[in-house]
Scaffold this motif. Sequence first.
Motif, PDB file in Angstrom:
ATOM      1  N   ARG A 231       0.821  -1.211   0.000  1.00  0.00           N
ATOM      2  CA  ARG A 231       0.000   0.000   0.000  1.00  0.00           C
ATOM      3  C   ARG A 231       0.855   1.261   0.000  1.00  0.00           C
ATOM      4  O   ARG A 231       0.500   2.251  -0.636  1.00  0.00           O
ATOM      5  N   MET A 232       1.966   1.234   0.707  1.00  0.00           N
ATOM      6  CA  MET A 232       2.847   2.395   0.751  1.00  0.00           C
ATOM      7  C   MET A 232       3.308   2.787  -0.650  1.00  0.00           C
ATOM      8  O   MET A 232       3.255   3.959  -1.048  1.00  0.00           O
ATOM      9  N   LEU A 233       3.773   1.816  -1.421  1.00  0.00           N
ATOM     10  CA  LEU A 233       4.263   2.088  -2.767  1.00  0.00           C
ATOM     11  C   LEU A 233       3.136   2.535  -3.688  1.00  0.00           C
ATOM     12  O   LEU A 233       3.334   3.397  -4.558  1.00  0.00           O
TER      13      LEU A 233
ATOM     14  N   ILE B 292       0.941   6.841  -6.899  1.00  0.00           N
ATOM     15  CA  ILE B 292      -0.161   7.660  -7.415  1.00  0.00           C
ATOM     16  C   ILE B 292       0.107   9.142  -7.149  1.00  0.00           C
ATOM     17  O   ILE B 292      -0.058   9.990  -8.038  1.00  0.00           O
ATOM     18  N   LEU B 293       0.526   9.467  -5.930  1.00  0.00           N
ATOM     19  CA  LEU B 293       0.822  10.867  -5.613  1.00  0.00           C
ATOM     20  C   LEU B 293       1.983  11.395  -6.453  1.00  0.00           C
ATOM     21  O   LEU B 293       1.992  12.566  -6.874  1.00  0.00           O
ATOM     22  N   GLY B 294       2.973  10.540  -6.716  1.00  0.00           N
ATOM     23  CA  GLY B 294       4.097  10.956  -7.540  1.00  0.00           C
ATOM     24  C   GLY B 294       3.698  11.241  -8.969  1.00  0.00           C
ATOM     25  O   GLY B 294       4.195  12.204  -9.583  1.00  0.00           O
ATOM     26  N   LEU B 295       2.807  10.434  -9.522  1.00  0.00           N
ATOM     27  CA  LEU B 295       2.333  10.679 -10.888  1.00  0.00           C
ATOM     28  C   LEU B 295       1.505  11.960 -10.950  1.00  0.00           C
ATOM     29  O   LEU B 295       1.580  12.707 -11.936  1.00  0.00           O
ATOM     30  N   ILE B 296       0.723  12.215  -9.923  1.00  0.00           N
ATOM     31  CA  ILE B 296      -0.027  13.479  -9.873  1.00  0.00           C
ATOM     32  C   ILE B 296       0.936  14.661  -9.839  1.00  0.00           C
ATOM     33  O   ILE B 296       0.750  15.671 -10.528  1.00  0.00           O
TER      34      ILE B 296
END
Length: 396
Positions: free
Chosen positions: A289-291, A296-300
């Motif tokens: 879940r951490m990754l 997802i946040l990194g792609l945003i």
Amino acid sequence: MKAYNEEWICNREILEQAERWHRQKLLSDEQMTAVRKAYPMEFRQTNGFLEIGLFLFTTVAILACYLLPASMFSLFSESSITYGVYNIVFGISIGLIGRLIINQRLLYRNGIDNAFVVTMAGLLAFGFNQFLPDGLSLSIHCFLTLPLLLLILWYYGDTLIAFFTLATFYTAIFDGLIKYSWGKDALPFVMMGVSLALYVVVRQVALRNSRQVYYADPLNLAQWIALIVLAASSNYFVARELNGLLIRPNLFGSRHTEAPEIGLPWLFWFLTFGVPAVYLWQGLVKKNRMLIILGILGLIAAVATVHDYTALVPLNVALTMGGLALIGIAVLCIRYLRQLAYGFTDSPDDDSPDEFFINAATIAAVQAAGSTQHAPKDDLRFGGGDFGGAGSEGKY
């Protein structure tokens, strides 16, 4: 050897998992009662909001007791050695009082004990740095303070101390590199390498010591911070804007001044999307879940970086379109994952993390306690039996 009862902490993890299984009807009421008796946990527990309130109140009370004598010292002496001795003595006193309260009140991350640990660490670190020679750089101060913070972290296993230790570690590296001309260019790559190495080491320690729950939260926090710093260091926007601030400090606050182009821009653009994509890929493969969250946040953040330098549409339009897209993706995923698919489901998460199931001994402990034969009921009476020879016969 440590501040808290390690056996009770292990029992606490077992009881929490047993409670989850009990809610899922995997353990009966009698088995749950047997588990509670077999694995006692005497810590006093409170809810999160009360812990925050107790932490703030205790911190204010300790600082009030600290500042009153400190103001008197300023009237008689301005020597750094005097302040250093006072801070260390007061810090040790706070640690001893906190230790006494932890043992007598059976506290474990109750807010009160966290306040004693944090204030003690701050006073000891501040007092220790008072004895260091003048003129040392911030990085030297941080590197010399790290052993003290690591010792406190080993003794208490406190999450806040783990955060301050990691912040001190990264500050030491950052400040040490920007002293050199080549260090400013190498800063993103060094931070990426250090963060990757830190994540690998902490991950291996966590996997090899899955039964050791005393440091579970600090190890988990270290993985989060290492991955966040790794993704941030590889982001084009962060690298370019930070480089501009280091070259021209007056660039900060001037929105109309654009930061100069960095070297190897194509590499940072690739890493801006590549690192979060790897996070998301590994998260889906390993069910981590951490990754997944960080991917997802990194792609945003990568899409936001592209918008910041291209601005194909106004900001309000981009935010609206992005919000609608995320809501649509969330709805589709929720509908698709109503049934288990590829190891993912939208059902309420009431299971333990994967790391719990790695420890087969914990599962065996719960099963052994749950299957233990119960003591006879009070209304059950023995006697009146006929016994003979090596065996027994008749009624009993």
